[in-house]
Design an enzyme around this catalytic site. Structure first.
Site: not given
Ligand code: BES
Ligand code: ZN
Ligand code: MN
Length: 500
Positions: A265, A270, A277, A288, A347, A349, A351
């Protein structure tokens, strides 16, 4: 960043610089060939040990400046404890700890020999060197004023060992791994205005110098191929998306083994997109792309040490931004696989990026296995903290091999469940699936989503959100980014997938 230059030589006392030697809890000085320690040095050590209460415990050191009877400027006596302690000691960690003790030293000789049970094999000597290198890493490219306390200038280290030629040979491979970890750390530490998808692609293309074939697909090409799930993530950004494909062909010509594949990834930043966010800590989302960074670092390591394997790295490089053209919650995209995805949260994204490159890798390369790495969910950090990456797999053998490689390298993974009940959570009212599964089991539903794009290829997903960045300082890493996964996967390849 000051460099560490490493050399191996037969045991001898140095004429300058810092001398490092190892003792057990009996404080007996190690042997240096046939030479004897000067009596006044022996006496000085005894006196200093008594004065400091030094008992030779693991991780404790006794420092003597201007040591009596020696030409060295300084001696660091490092404790290794009891025989049992020494049996457990990891030479990589020891190397890191010793680099920490060396501080600003410019010239050091390590007497890599010691009391009974001290692992002084050529492998251990090379691993010790790896630890030194990893500990010495710092990212100070953007500091116009250098920190007063930081080491200045290079450090020349001589590791004095019984079989220097053998150690040197192993180190020539191991140093490629050190370079790979450093490369991964650099990429993750870089700011997002510098390292955007096209620039990341150019950095990946530098692997060509090592004999890796690199192909870069730009947005137009990706459109033609049909990677709409990936492109949807990048469509709110001014910066064009990229996919980089790296191929290291190290197996013998005519080898019938299918290639192994690593997928990363690479969300260069992000913001969350329209599902934006919160501001606090958002700067961390420059990291990210740590999964992609690990894949590039691994390909570097494999090529540098000329691994006897055909390995493929595929990384999806995008920037997730909100703007007038950004993807909306409610949008439905058609992925490369033909399966449709309803976007619930922009967010989620990562996947979407992985869905298309997993499918693409499977179709084009028909690999033996696919391992993807992604800073995919905050939920994995809630579940496992920072010492284990989440491991999800459809294949027990691959999962076990990864777990073992994790134990060997200290880059730990912990297997998490997959199953029908979780899979159901991402069924959508309007499309084949949706990109979030609700509040519960967030790391699992994300993995379930990925599994819909791998069919029966043996596959493992590593959720590295907790391990790749913001890592607590350790003996072998003082930087924000850890370069996590390069050593783990290099070990996996060495242990199981290389021809003799
Ligand atoms: N890049 C983030 C996950 C992340 C969070 C990585 C903190 C490192 C530190 C990912 O894209 C994300 O935002 N995931 C969301 C998913 C949710 C919206 C289903 C999350 O984990 O909140
Ligand atoms: Zn992300
Ligand atoms: Mn995200």
């Amino acid at each position: 960043m000051p460099r560490v230059k490493i050399d191996f030589a037969a045991p001898a006392l140095p004429k300058q610089g810092t001398l490092v030697l190892f003792v057990g809890d009996d404080l007996v000085l190690p042997q240096i060939g046939k030479a004897k320690w000067p009596a006044e040095f022996d006496a000085a050590v005894k006196k200093a040990a008594a004065a400091e209460g030094f008992k030779g415990k693991p991780k404790s050191t006794l420092v003597l400046s201007a040591p009596a009877g020696l030409e060295a400027d300084k001696v660091i006596i490092a404790g290794t404890g009891k025989v049992e302690d020494r049996a457990k000691a990891d030479p990589v960690m020891l190397g890191g700890a010793i680099k920490g003790a060396l501080g600003k030293a410019k010239h050091a000789t390590i007497l890599f020999t010691g009391p009974k049970g001290f692992n002084e094999t050529p492998e251990a000597a090379a691993h010790f060197a790896l630890g030194l290198r990893l500990r010495a890493y710092s990212f100070d490219r953007y500091k116009s004023k250098k920190d007063d306390d930081a080491p200045k200038g290079d450090l020349a280290v001589t590791i004095a060992t019984q079989d220097p030629a053998a150690a040197k040979k192993i180190w020539s491979a191991e140093s490629g791994v050190a370079d790979g970890v450093e490369l991964a750390r650099d990429l993750v530490n870089e700011p997002p205005n510098v390292l955007y998808p096209a620039e990341f692609g150019r950095r990946a293309a530098e692997l060509e110098k090592l004999g890796v074939d690199v192909e870069i697909l730009d947005g137009k090409k990706l459109e033609k191929i049909g990677m709409r799930a990936l492109l949807g993530v990048g469509q709110g950004s001014e910066r064009d998306s990229r996919v980089a494909i790296m191929r290291w062909n190290g197996a013998k010509k005519g080898s019938k083994d299918k290639p192994i594949a690593f997928i990363g990834k690479g969300v260069c930043f992000d913001t969350g997109g329209i599902s934006i966010k919160p501001a606090g800590g958002m700067e961390d989302m420059k990291g990210d792309m740590a999964g992609a960074a690990c894949v590039v670092g691994l390909m570097h390591a494999l090529a540098a040490r000329k691994a006897k394997v055909d390995a493929i790295g595929v990384i999806g490089l995008v920037e997730n931004m909100p703007d007038g053209n950004a993807q909306r919650p409610g949008d439905i995209v058609t992925s490369l696989s033909g399966q449709t995805i309803e976007i619930i949260n922009t967010d989620a994204e990562g996947r979407l990026v992985l869905a298309d490159i997993l499918w693409y890798t499977k179709d084009r390369f028909k690999p033996q296995f696919m391992i993807d790495l992604a800073t995919l969910t905050g939920a994995i950090m809630v579940a496992l903290g920072q010492d284990n990456a989440g491991l999800f797999s459809n294949n027990d053998e691959l999962a076990e091999r990864l777990t073992k490689a994790g134990q060997e390298t200290g880059e730990h993974v912990w297997r998490m469940p997959l199953g029908k009940a979780y899979d159901k959570m991402i069924d959508s009212k309007f499309a084949d699936m949706k990109n979030t599964g609700g509040r519960f089991g967030g790391a699992i539903t994300a993995a379930q989503f990925l599994q819909r794009f791998v069919e029966d290829v043996p596959w493992a997903h590593l959720d590295i959100a907790g391990t790749a960045m913001g890592s607590p300082s350790s003996d072998i890493n003082q930087s924000w980014s850890s370069g996590w996964g390069v050593r783990l996967l290099d070990r996996l390849v060495r242990d199981h997938y290389e021809a003799e």
